[in-house]
Design a protein around this motif. Structure first.
Motif, mmCIF file in Angstrom:
data_model
loop_
_atom_site.group_PDB
_atom_site.id
_atom_site.type_symbol
_atom_site.label_atom_id
_atom_site.label_comp_id
_atom_site.label_asym_id
_atom_site.label_seq_id
_atom_site.Cartn_x
_atom_site.Cartn_y
_atom_site.Cartn_z
ATOM 1 N N ARG B 178 0.815 -1.215 0.000
ATOM 2 C CA ARG B 178 0.000 0.000 0.000
ATOM 3 C C ARG B 178 0.852 1.271 0.000
ATOM 4 O O ARG B 178 0.538 2.237 -0.695
ATOM 5 C CB ARG B 178 -0.879 0.054 1.251
ATOM 6 N N ASP B 179 1.880 1.266 0.833
ATOM 7 C CA ASP B 179 2.685 2.480 0.957
ATOM 8 C C ASP B 179 3.365 2.830 -0.354
ATOM 9 O O ASP B 179 3.400 3.995 -0.762
ATOM 10 C CB ASP B 179 3.748 2.311 2.054
ATOM 11 N N ALA B 180 3.884 1.806 -1.043
ATOM 12 C CA ALA B 180 4.543 2.064 -2.327
ATOM 13 C C ALA B 180 3.529 2.591 -3.338
ATOM 14 O O ALA B 180 3.819 3.526 -4.103
ATOM 15 C CB ALA B 180 5.198 0.783 -2.843
ATOM 16 N N LEU B 181 2.328 2.017 -3.329
ATOM 17 C CA LEU B 181 1.293 2.493 -4.254
ATOM 18 C C LEU B 181 0.918 3.943 -3.948
ATOM 19 O O LEU B 181 0.806 4.776 -4.846
ATOM 20 C CB LEU B 181 0.053 1.591 -4.173
ATOM 21 N N MET B 182 0.749 4.235 -2.663
ATOM 22 C CA MET B 182 0.386 5.602 -2.270
ATOM 23 C C MET B 182 1.446 6.599 -2.725
ATOM 24 O O MET B 182 1.123 7.692 -3.193
ATOM 25 C CB MET B 182 0.205 5.649 -0.742
ATOM 26 N N LYS B 183 2.686 6.195 -2.629
ATOM 27 C CA LYS B 183 3.784 7.060 -3.045
ATOM 28 C C LYS B 183 3.730 7.312 -4.555
ATOM 29 O O LYS B 183 3.897 8.441 -5.023
ATOM 30 C CB LYS B 183 5.109 6.393 -2.673
ATOM 31 N N LEU B 184 3.462 6.234 -5.299
ATOM 32 C CA LEU B 184 3.377 6.363 -6.757
ATOM 33 C C LEU B 184 2.240 7.286 -7.181
ATOM 34 O O LEU B 184 2.270 7.910 -8.238
ATOM 35 C CB LEU B 184 3.167 4.984 -7.399
#
Lengths: 252, 252
Positions: B178-184
Protein backbone atom coordinates in the motif's frame (compact mmCIF):
# COMPACT_ATOMS: atom_id res chain seq x y z
CA UNK A 1 -40.83 46.89 7.16
CA UNK A 2 -41.48 43.32 8.22
CA UNK A 3 -44.95 42.28 9.32
CA UNK A 4 -45.38 40.58 12.70
CA UNK A 5 -45.01 37.26 10.82
CA UNK A 6 -41.59 38.20 9.45
CA UNK A 7 -42.64 38.84 5.85
CA UNK A 8 -40.97 41.92 4.39
CA UNK A 9 -40.21 43.32 0.98
CA UNK A 10 -36.54 42.88 1.74
CA UNK A 11 -36.78 39.22 2.76
CA UNK A 12 -38.84 38.49 -0.37
CA UNK A 13 -36.36 40.32 -2.60
CA UNK A 14 -33.38 38.54 -1.01
CA UNK A 15 -35.02 35.20 -1.54
CA UNK A 16 -35.72 35.95 -5.21
CA UNK A 17 -32.10 36.97 -5.77
CA UNK A 18 -30.77 33.90 -3.98
CA UNK A 19 -33.07 31.65 -6.00
CA UNK A 20 -31.47 32.95 -9.21
CA UNK A 21 -28.24 31.25 -8.15
CA UNK A 22 -30.07 27.99 -7.50
CA UNK A 23 -31.75 28.07 -10.91
CA UNK A 24 -28.48 28.80 -12.72
CA UNK A 25 -26.56 26.13 -10.80
CA UNK A 26 -29.23 23.59 -11.71
CA UNK A 27 -29.16 24.54 -15.41
CA UNK A 28 -25.36 24.27 -15.44
CA UNK A 29 -25.57 20.84 -13.84
CA UNK A 30 -28.18 19.66 -16.37
CA UNK A 31 -26.02 20.96 -19.23
CA UNK A 32 -23.41 18.28 -18.44
CA UNK A 33 -25.69 15.83 -20.23
CA UNK A 34 -27.25 15.85 -23.70
CA UNK A 35 -31.01 16.20 -24.09
CA UNK A 36 -31.66 12.43 -24.03
CA UNK A 37 -35.12 12.42 -25.68
CA UNK A 38 -35.92 8.89 -24.42
CA UNK A 39 -36.49 10.38 -20.96
CA UNK A 40 -39.42 12.48 -22.16
CA UNK A 41 -41.05 9.99 -24.50
CA UNK A 42 -44.60 9.35 -23.34
CA UNK A 43 -44.51 5.84 -24.70
CA UNK A 44 -41.17 5.00 -23.20
CA UNK A 45 -39.73 1.93 -24.84
CA UNK A 46 -37.26 1.51 -22.01
CA UNK A 47 -39.63 0.20 -19.38
CA UNK A 48 -42.34 -2.36 -19.96
CA UNK A 49 -45.86 -1.29 -18.89
CA UNK A 50 -44.72 2.23 -18.09
CA UNK A 51 -47.43 4.86 -18.06
CA UNK A 52 -46.07 8.27 -18.94
CA UNK A 53 -42.47 9.20 -19.53
CA UNK A 54 -39.42 7.99 -17.66
CA UNK A 55 -38.96 11.48 -16.22
CA UNK A 56 -42.53 11.38 -14.94
CA UNK A 57 -41.80 8.11 -13.12
CA UNK A 58 -38.58 9.46 -11.62
CA UNK A 59 -40.29 12.66 -10.46
CA UNK A 60 -43.30 10.80 -9.03
CA UNK A 61 -41.05 8.45 -7.05
CA UNK A 62 -38.88 11.27 -5.73
CA UNK A 63 -41.83 13.50 -4.85
CA UNK A 64 -43.39 10.63 -2.89
CA UNK A 65 -40.26 10.33 -0.74
CA UNK A 66 -40.05 14.08 -0.24
CA UNK A 67 -43.76 14.31 0.62
CA UNK A 68 -43.27 11.79 3.43
CA UNK A 69 -40.69 14.12 4.94
CA UNK A 70 -42.91 17.18 4.74
CA UNK A 71 -41.70 18.98 1.63
CA UNK A 72 -45.18 20.01 0.57
CA UNK A 73 -46.14 21.26 4.00
CA UNK A 74 -44.07 24.30 3.11
CA UNK A 75 -46.07 27.01 1.31
CA UNK A 76 -42.99 27.52 -0.92
CA UNK A 77 -43.13 24.01 -2.39
CA UNK A 78 -45.51 22.63 -5.01
CA UNK A 79 -45.56 19.05 -6.29
CA UNK A 80 -45.66 18.31 -10.01
CA UNK A 81 -47.86 15.28 -9.37
CA UNK A 82 -50.05 16.17 -6.40
CA UNK A 83 -52.32 13.16 -6.92
CA UNK A 84 -51.74 10.20 -4.58
CA UNK A 85 -48.87 11.73 -2.63
CA UNK A 86 -48.26 9.94 0.69
CA UNK A 87 -49.03 11.71 3.95
CA UNK A 88 -46.25 13.54 5.72
CA UNK A 89 -44.66 11.62 8.58
CA UNK A 90 -43.10 14.68 10.21
CA UNK A 91 -45.05 17.04 12.48
CA UNK A 92 -46.83 20.06 10.91
CA UNK A 93 -44.70 23.19 10.59
CA UNK A 94 -44.80 25.52 13.54
CA UNK A 95 -43.85 28.63 11.52
CA UNK A 96 -46.81 30.87 10.67
CA UNK A 97 -48.19 30.73 7.16
CA UNK A 98 -48.00 34.30 5.93
CA UNK A 99 -50.15 33.70 2.86
CA UNK A 100 -53.90 33.91 2.39
CA UNK A 101 -55.37 30.37 2.55
CA UNK A 102 -56.42 30.61 -1.11
CA UNK A 103 -52.74 30.33 -2.01
CA UNK A 104 -52.94 26.58 -1.54
CA UNK A 105 -55.19 26.24 -4.58
CA UNK A 106 -52.67 27.78 -6.99
CA UNK A 107 -50.26 25.34 -8.66
CA UNK A 108 -49.10 26.02 -12.23
CA UNK A 109 -46.54 23.24 -12.35
CA UNK A 110 -48.17 21.73 -15.47
CA UNK A 111 -47.24 24.90 -17.36
CA UNK A 112 -43.73 24.84 -15.90
CA UNK A 113 -43.25 21.18 -16.81
CA UNK A 114 -44.40 21.85 -20.35
CA UNK A 115 -42.18 24.91 -20.72
CA UNK A 116 -39.14 23.09 -19.36
CA UNK A 117 -39.41 19.82 -21.24
CA UNK A 118 -40.69 21.16 -24.55
CA UNK A 119 -38.89 24.47 -24.87
CA UNK A 120 -36.20 25.39 -22.38
CA UNK A 121 -34.28 22.11 -22.39
CA UNK A 122 -33.71 22.25 -26.13
CA UNK A 123 -32.20 25.72 -25.75
CA UNK A 124 -29.39 24.83 -23.37
CA UNK A 125 -28.73 21.08 -23.56
CA UNK A 126 -26.86 19.58 -26.50
CA UNK A 127 -28.49 17.10 -28.83
CA UNK A 128 -27.89 13.45 -28.21
CA UNK A 129 -28.57 10.45 -26.02
CA UNK A 130 -27.04 9.16 -22.80
CA UNK A 131 -27.74 6.20 -20.59
CA UNK A 132 -27.59 8.05 -17.29
CA UNK A 133 -31.37 8.23 -17.04
CA UNK A 134 -31.54 8.50 -13.26
CA UNK A 135 -28.81 11.15 -13.03
CA UNK A 136 -30.31 13.19 -15.85
CA UNK A 137 -33.80 12.85 -14.40
CA UNK A 138 -32.51 14.09 -11.04
CA UNK A 139 -30.94 17.11 -12.76
CA UNK A 140 -34.24 17.78 -14.52
CA UNK A 141 -36.08 17.57 -11.24
CA UNK A 142 -33.62 20.03 -9.67
CA UNK A 143 -34.28 22.49 -12.50
CA UNK A 144 -38.02 21.96 -12.33
CA UNK A 145 -38.16 22.37 -8.55
CA UNK A 146 -35.97 25.49 -8.63
CA UNK A 147 -38.12 27.07 -11.35
CA UNK A 148 -41.34 26.04 -9.60
CA UNK A 149 -40.22 27.49 -6.28
CA UNK A 150 -39.18 30.74 -7.94
CA UNK A 151 -42.35 31.11 -9.97
CA UNK A 152 -44.73 30.22 -7.15
CA UNK A 153 -42.83 32.61 -4.92
CA UNK A 154 -45.05 35.09 -6.72
CA UNK A 155 -47.53 34.35 -3.94
CA UNK A 156 -45.16 35.92 -1.40
CA UNK A 157 -44.33 38.77 -3.75
CA UNK A 158 -48.03 39.51 -4.19
CA UNK A 159 -48.74 39.27 -0.47
CA UNK A 160 -45.99 41.70 0.43
CA UNK A 161 -47.03 44.12 -2.31
CA UNK A 162 -50.66 43.91 -1.22
CA UNK A 163 -49.79 44.59 2.41
CA UNK A 164 -47.64 47.50 1.36
CA UNK A 165 -50.46 49.25 -0.50
CA UNK A 166 -53.78 47.45 -0.03
CA UNK A 167 -55.76 50.42 -1.30
CA UNK A 168 -53.97 50.28 -4.68
CA UNK A 169 -54.99 46.67 -5.22
CA UNK A 170 -58.41 46.42 -3.61
CA UNK A 171 -60.31 48.09 -6.43
CA UNK A 172 -58.80 45.86 -9.11
CA UNK A 173 -59.34 42.78 -6.96
CA UNK A 174 -63.00 43.64 -6.30
CA UNK A 175 -63.45 44.19 -10.04
CA UNK A 176 -61.54 40.91 -10.69
CA UNK A 177 -59.61 42.94 -13.26
CA UNK A 178 -56.59 40.87 -14.33
CA UNK A 179 -55.23 43.52 -16.67
CA UNK A 180 -55.27 46.21 -14.03
CA UNK A 181 -53.54 43.88 -11.57
CA UNK A 182 -50.91 42.94 -14.13
CA UNK A 183 -50.23 46.61 -14.75
CA UNK A 184 -49.86 47.31 -11.04
CA UNK A 185 -47.37 44.43 -10.77
CA UNK A 186 -45.19 45.28 -13.73
CA UNK A 187 -42.03 47.33 -13.32
CA UNK A 188 -40.13 47.29 -16.58
CA UNK A 189 -36.95 48.81 -15.22
CA UNK A 190 -36.76 46.17 -12.49
CA UNK A 191 -37.32 43.42 -15.06
CA UNK A 192 -34.51 44.78 -17.24
CA UNK A 193 -32.19 44.77 -14.26
CA UNK A 194 -33.09 41.19 -13.36
CA UNK A 195 -32.41 40.04 -16.94
CA UNK A 196 -28.98 41.68 -16.83
CA UNK A 197 -28.17 40.26 -13.44
CA UNK A 198 -29.06 36.67 -14.29
CA UNK A 199 -26.96 36.91 -17.47
CA UNK A 200 -24.04 38.12 -15.38
CA UNK A 201 -24.58 35.27 -12.95
CA UNK A 202 -24.63 32.76 -15.81
CA UNK A 203 -21.26 34.16 -16.94
CA UNK A 204 -19.80 34.08 -13.46
CA UNK A 205 -21.01 30.60 -12.49
CA UNK A 206 -20.68 29.02 -15.94
CA UNK A 207 -17.10 29.93 -16.70
CA UNK A 208 -14.19 27.51 -16.60
CA UNK A 209 -12.35 28.69 -13.48
CA UNK A 210 -8.59 28.25 -13.79
CA UNK A 211 -5.65 29.60 -11.82
CA UNK A 212 -4.80 31.94 -14.68
CA UNK A 213 -5.12 35.65 -13.90
CA UNK A 214 -6.28 36.50 -17.41
CA UNK A 215 -9.83 37.59 -17.96
CA UNK A 216 -12.01 34.69 -19.03
CA UNK A 217 -12.97 34.66 -22.66
CA UNK A 218 -13.93 31.06 -23.22
CA UNK A 219 -17.34 29.47 -23.57
CA UNK A 220 -19.93 29.45 -20.81
CA UNK A 221 -21.55 26.20 -19.69
CA UNK A 222 -24.98 27.70 -20.24
CA UNK A 223 -25.38 30.60 -22.66
CA UNK A 224 -26.06 33.75 -20.57
CA UNK A 225 -28.48 35.00 -23.24
CA UNK A 226 -30.59 31.86 -22.73
CA UNK A 227 -30.81 32.53 -18.99
CA UNK A 228 -31.86 36.11 -19.69
CA UNK A 229 -34.47 34.84 -22.12
CA UNK A 230 -35.68 32.23 -19.61
CA UNK A 231 -36.41 35.06 -17.19
CA UNK A 232 -37.93 37.35 -19.81
CA UNK A 233 -40.17 34.80 -21.52
CA UNK A 234 -41.07 32.46 -18.70
CA UNK A 235 -39.91 33.11 -15.14
CA UNK A 236 -41.09 36.70 -14.82
CA UNK A 237 -44.37 36.33 -16.79
CA UNK A 238 -45.27 33.12 -14.95
CA UNK A 239 -44.43 34.71 -11.59
CA UNK A 240 -46.74 37.59 -12.45
CA UNK A 241 -49.39 35.09 -13.51
CA UNK A 242 -49.13 33.52 -10.04
CA UNK A 243 -49.28 36.98 -8.44
CA UNK A 244 -52.45 37.84 -10.33
CA UNK A 245 -54.07 34.51 -9.47
CA UNK A 246 -53.21 35.06 -5.84
CA UNK A 247 -54.43 38.63 -5.69
CA UNK A 248 -57.72 37.73 -7.40
CA UNK A 249 -58.41 35.50 -4.37
CA UNK A 250 -56.77 37.75 -1.77
CA UNK A 251 -60.03 39.20 -0.44
CA UNK A 252 -62.03 35.95 -0.51
CA UNK B 1 -3.93 9.00 -25.55
CA UNK B 2 -7.33 7.38 -25.24
CA UNK B 3 -7.66 3.61 -25.05
CA UNK B 4 -10.00 1.83 -27.46
CA UNK B 5 -12.72 2.18 -24.79
CA UNK B 6 -12.37 5.97 -24.70
CA UNK B 7 -10.62 6.24 -21.34
CA UNK B 8 -7.82 8.79 -21.37
CA UNK B 9 -5.87 10.84 -18.89
CA UNK B 10 -7.44 13.95 -20.39
CA UNK B 11 -11.04 12.73 -20.08
CA UNK B 12 -10.40 11.69 -16.47
CA UNK B 13 -8.78 15.02 -15.64
CA UNK B 14 -11.61 16.97 -17.27
CA UNK B 15 -14.18 15.03 -15.32
CA UNK B 16 -12.37 15.66 -12.03
CA UNK B 17 -12.23 19.39 -12.74
CA UNK B 18 -15.89 19.51 -13.74
CA UNK B 19 -16.87 17.62 -10.61
CA UNK B 20 -15.28 20.36 -8.49
CA UNK B 21 -17.98 22.72 -9.73
CA UNK B 22 -20.70 20.23 -8.83
CA UNK B 23 -19.33 19.77 -5.31
CA UNK B 24 -19.06 23.51 -4.70
CA UNK B 25 -22.54 24.22 -6.09
CA UNK B 26 -23.97 21.57 -3.79
CA UNK B 27 -22.19 22.97 -0.72
CA UNK B 28 -23.42 26.47 -1.56
CA UNK B 29 -26.96 25.16 -1.88
CA UNK B 30 -26.75 23.33 1.44
CA UNK B 31 -25.38 26.48 3.11
CA UNK B 32 -28.77 28.18 2.59
CA UNK B 33 -30.01 26.18 5.58
CA UNK B 34 -28.71 25.83 9.14
CA UNK B 35 -27.30 22.50 10.31
CA UNK B 36 -30.65 21.21 11.64
CA UNK B 37 -29.33 18.51 14.01
CA UNK B 38 -32.71 16.74 14.17
CA UNK B 39 -32.04 15.38 10.69
CA UNK B 40 -29.02 13.41 11.84
CA UNK B 41 -30.32 12.19 15.18
CA UNK B 42 -30.28 8.41 15.22
CA UNK B 43 -33.23 8.28 17.56
CA UNK B 44 -35.27 10.77 15.62
CA UNK B 45 -38.10 12.06 17.75
CA UNK B 46 -39.85 13.41 14.65
CA UNK B 47 -41.10 10.13 13.26
CA UNK B 48 -42.62 7.34 15.28
CA UNK B 49 -41.00 3.92 14.82
CA UNK B 50 -38.17 5.37 12.71
CA UNK B 51 -35.03 3.29 12.50
CA UNK B 52 -31.99 5.43 11.89
CA UNK B 53 -31.92 9.15 11.24
CA UNK B 54 -34.33 11.19 9.16
CA UNK B 55 -31.56 11.78 6.62
CA UNK B 56 -31.03 8.04 6.37
CA UNK B 57 -34.73 7.54 5.56
CA UNK B 58 -34.69 10.31 2.95
CA UNK B 59 -31.55 8.92 1.31
CA UNK B 60 -32.85 5.33 1.33
CA UNK B 61 -36.12 6.37 -0.30
CA UNK B 62 -34.41 8.48 -2.93
CA UNK B 63 -31.77 5.86 -3.71
CA UNK B 64 -34.52 3.26 -4.20
CA UNK B 65 -36.17 5.44 -6.87
CA UNK B 66 -32.84 6.15 -8.55
CA UNK B 67 -31.86 2.47 -8.49
CA UNK B 68 -35.05 1.59 -10.38
CA UNK B 69 -33.93 3.93 -13.15
CA UNK B 70 -30.47 2.48 -13.37
CA UNK B 71 -28.33 4.91 -11.40
CA UNK B 72 -26.18 2.17 -9.89
CA UNK B 73 -25.61 0.40 -13.19
CA UNK B 74 -23.10 3.18 -13.85
CA UNK B 75 -19.60 2.37 -12.56
CA UNK B 76 -19.39 6.04 -11.46
CA UNK B 77 -22.24 5.74 -8.97
CA UNK B 78 -22.26 4.12 -5.54
CA UNK B 79 -25.25 3.83 -3.21
CA UNK B 80 -24.99 4.79 0.45
CA UNK B 81 -27.39 2.00 1.37
CA UNK B 82 -26.74 -0.84 -1.08
CA UNK B 83 -28.82 -3.32 0.93
CA UNK B 84 -32.30 -4.06 -0.43
CA UNK B 85 -32.12 -1.70 -3.41
CA UNK B 86 -34.76 -2.52 -6.03
CA UNK B 87 -33.73 -3.97 -9.39
CA UNK B 88 -33.21 -1.60 -12.28
CA UNK B 89 -36.13 -1.36 -14.69
CA UNK B 90 -34.08 0.12 -17.53
CA UNK B 91 -31.94 -2.00 -19.86
CA UNK B 92 -28.28 -2.61 -18.95
CA UNK B 93 -25.86 0.03 -20.19
CA UNK B 94 -24.38 -0.58 -23.61
CA UNK B 95 -21.24 1.50 -22.98
CA UNK B 96 -18.17 -0.59 -22.17
CA UNK B 97 -17.05 -0.79 -18.56
CA UNK B 98 -13.46 0.42 -18.62
CA UNK B 99 -12.69 -0.72 -15.08
CA UNK B 100 -11.40 -4.04 -13.77
CA UNK B 101 -14.35 -6.10 -12.43
CA UNK B 102 -12.93 -5.88 -8.90
CA UNK B 103 -13.92 -2.20 -8.90
CA UNK B 104 -17.49 -3.20 -8.10
CA UNK B 105 -16.46 -4.41 -4.65
CA UNK B 106 -15.08 -1.02 -3.56
CA UNK B 107 -17.55 1.31 -1.87
CA UNK B 108 -16.33 3.64 0.90
CA UNK B 109 -19.57 5.57 1.25
CA UNK B 110 -19.78 4.79 4.97
CA UNK B 111 -16.59 6.80 5.46
CA UNK B 112 -17.94 9.60 3.27
CA UNK B 113 -21.25 9.69 5.15
CA UNK B 114 -19.43 9.85 8.46
CA UNK B 115 -17.06 12.58 7.27
CA UNK B 116 -19.90 14.67 5.83
CA UNK B 117 -22.42 14.42 8.65
CA UNK B 118 -20.00 14.52 11.59
CA UNK B 119 -17.30 16.89 10.39
CA UNK B 120 -17.79 18.77 7.14
CA UNK B 121 -21.35 19.97 7.71
CA UNK B 122 -20.42 21.71 10.96
CA UNK B 123 -17.69 23.62 9.12
CA UNK B 124 -19.86 25.32 6.51
CA UNK B 125 -23.47 25.33 7.72
CA UNK B 126 -24.61 27.74 10.40
CA UNK B 127 -25.93 26.50 13.73
CA UNK B 128 -29.64 26.21 14.17
CA UNK B 129 -32.81 24.36 13.29
CA UNK B 130 -35.22 24.55 10.39
CA UNK B 131 -38.35 22.67 9.48
CA UNK B 132 -37.48 22.08 5.83
CA UNK B 133 -36.38 18.52 6.49
CA UNK B 134 -37.03 17.22 2.99
CA UNK B 135 -35.33 20.16 1.25
CA UNK B 136 -32.34 20.03 3.57
CA UNK B 137 -32.09 16.25 3.21
CA UNK B 138 -32.12 16.61 -0.57
CA UNK B 139 -29.30 19.17 -0.33
CA UNK B 140 -27.36 16.76 1.88
CA UNK B 141 -27.89 13.97 -0.60
CA UNK B 142 -26.65 16.20 -3.43
CA UNK B 143 -23.47 16.92 -1.45
CA UNK B 144 -23.02 13.28 -0.50
CA UNK B 145 -23.53 12.03 -4.05
CA UNK B 146 -21.20 14.64 -5.52
CA UNK B 147 -18.48 13.79 -3.00
CA UNK B 148 -19.03 10.06 -3.45
CA UNK B 149 -18.79 10.30 -7.24
CA UNK B 150 -15.63 12.39 -7.02
CA UNK B 151 -13.94 10.15 -4.47
CA UNK B 152 -14.86 6.87 -6.18
CA UNK B 153 -13.69 8.36 -9.45
CA UNK B 154 -10.33 7.31 -8.04
CA UNK B 155 -11.06 3.98 -9.73
CA UNK B 156 -10.85 5.65 -13.14
CA UNK B 157 -7.83 7.69 -12.10
CA UNK B 158 -6.07 4.51 -10.99
CA UNK B 159 -7.04 2.63 -14.14
CA UNK B 160 -5.72 5.34 -16.44
CA UNK B 161 -2.51 5.67 -14.45
CA UNK B 162 -2.02 1.91 -14.45
CA UNK B 163 -2.52 1.68 -18.19
CA UNK B 164 -0.11 4.54 -18.70
CA UNK B 165 2.73 2.82 -16.85
CA UNK B 166 1.81 -0.76 -15.89
CA UNK B 167 5.40 -1.66 -15.18
CA UNK B 168 5.63 1.05 -12.48
CA UNK B 169 2.68 -0.37 -10.60
CA UNK B 170 2.96 -4.11 -11.12
CA UNK B 171 5.71 -4.70 -8.59
CA UNK B 172 3.92 -2.84 -5.82
CA UNK B 173 0.65 -4.58 -6.68
CA UNK B 174 2.23 -8.04 -6.62
CA UNK B 175 3.81 -7.17 -3.27
CA UNK B 176 0.42 -5.77 -2.11
CA UNK B 177 2.44 -2.78 -0.89
CA UNK B 178 0.00 0.00 0.00
CA UNK B 179 2.69 2.48 0.96
CA UNK B 180 4.54 2.06 -2.33
CA UNK B 181 1.29 2.49 -4.25
CA UNK B 182 0.39 5.60 -2.27
CA UNK B 183 3.78 7.06 -3.05
CA UNK B 184 3.38 6.36 -6.76
CA UNK B 185 -0.01 8.08 -6.72
CA UNK B 186 0.94 11.20 -4.83
CA UNK B 187 1.92 14.39 -6.65
CA UNK B 188 2.20 17.18 -4.12
CA UNK B 189 2.44 19.98 -6.65
CA UNK B 190 -0.77 18.81 -8.35
CA UNK B 191 -2.52 18.62 -4.99
CA UNK B 192 -1.44 22.16 -4.12
CA UNK B 193 -2.82 23.38 -7.45
CA UNK B 194 -6.14 21.62 -6.89
CA UNK B 195 -6.49 23.19 -3.44
CA UNK B 196 -5.88 26.63 -4.90
CA UNK B 197 -8.29 26.05 -7.76
CA UNK B 198 -11.18 24.87 -5.60
CA UNK B 199 -10.71 27.87 -3.31
CA UNK B 200 -10.88 30.14 -6.35
CA UNK B 201 -14.00 28.36 -7.52
CA UNK B 202 -15.61 28.79 -4.09
CA UNK B 203 -14.90 32.51 -4.36
CA UNK B 204 -16.24 32.77 -7.87
CA UNK B 205 -19.40 30.72 -7.36
CA UNK B 206 -20.09 31.82 -3.80
CA UNK B 207 -19.99 35.57 -4.28
CA UNK B 208 -23.04 37.82 -4.33
CA UNK B 209 -23.22 38.76 -8.02
CA UNK B 210 -24.54 42.27 -8.55
CA UNK B 211 -24.54 44.63 -11.52
CA UNK B 212 -21.87 46.74 -9.85
CA UNK B 213 -18.53 46.84 -11.69
CA UNK B 214 -16.55 47.02 -8.47
CA UNK B 215 -14.47 44.10 -7.41
CA UNK B 216 -16.31 41.90 -4.94
CA UNK B 217 -15.18 42.15 -1.37
CA UNK B 218 -18.14 40.78 0.51
CA UNK B 219 -18.64 37.44 2.20
CA UNK B 220 -18.68 34.14 0.35
CA UNK B 221 -21.56 31.71 0.76
CA UNK B 222 -19.11 28.95 1.64
CA UNK B 223 -15.69 29.88 3.03
CA UNK B 224 -13.11 29.13 0.29
CA UNK B 225 -10.64 27.95 2.95
CA UNK B 226 -13.14 25.26 4.00
CA UNK B 227 -13.40 23.99 0.43
CA UNK B 228 -9.62 23.86 0.19
CA UNK B 229 -9.51 22.00 3.46
CA UNK B 230 -12.24 19.59 2.31
CA UNK B 231 -10.02 18.66 -0.61
CA UNK B 232 -6.86 18.48 1.43
CA UNK B 233 -8.20 16.49 4.37
CA UNK B 234 -10.84 14.33 2.76
CA UNK B 235 -11.43 14.40 -0.99
CA UNK B 236 -7.85 13.83 -2.12
CA UNK B 237 -6.83 11.35 0.61
CA UNK B 238 -10.05 9.34 0.17
CA UNK B 239 -9.62 9.34 -3.61
CA UNK B 240 -6.13 7.99 -3.16
CA UNK B 241 -7.49 5.41 -0.73
CA UNK B 242 -9.90 4.27 -3.48
CA UNK B 243 -7.03 4.24 -5.99
CA UNK B 244 -4.93 2.03 -3.75
CA UNK B 245 -7.83 -0.34 -3.07
CA UNK B 246 -8.45 -0.60 -6.79
CA UNK B 247 -4.83 -1.14 -7.74
CA UNK B 248 -4.38 -3.83 -5.09
CA UNK B 249 -7.03 -5.83 -6.97
CA UNK B 250 -6.03 -4.72 -10.47
CA UNK B 251 -4.14 -7.90 -11.34
CA UNK B 252 -6.63 -10.32 -9.75
Amino acid sequence: MAGPDGLSLESVRNSLIRQEDTIIFSLIERSRYPICPLLYDDKSSLIADASGSLLESIVKGTEATQAKFGRYQSPEEHPFFPENLPESLVPPRSSPNVLHPAAASININKMIWDMYTNQLLQLFASEGDAEDYACIGVCDLQCLQALSRRIHYGKFVAEVKFRDAPEDYTQAIRAQDRDALMKLLTFENVEEMVKKRVAKKAKTFGQEVTLSEDEYNGKYKVDPAIVSRLYEEWVMPLTKHVQVEYLLRRLD
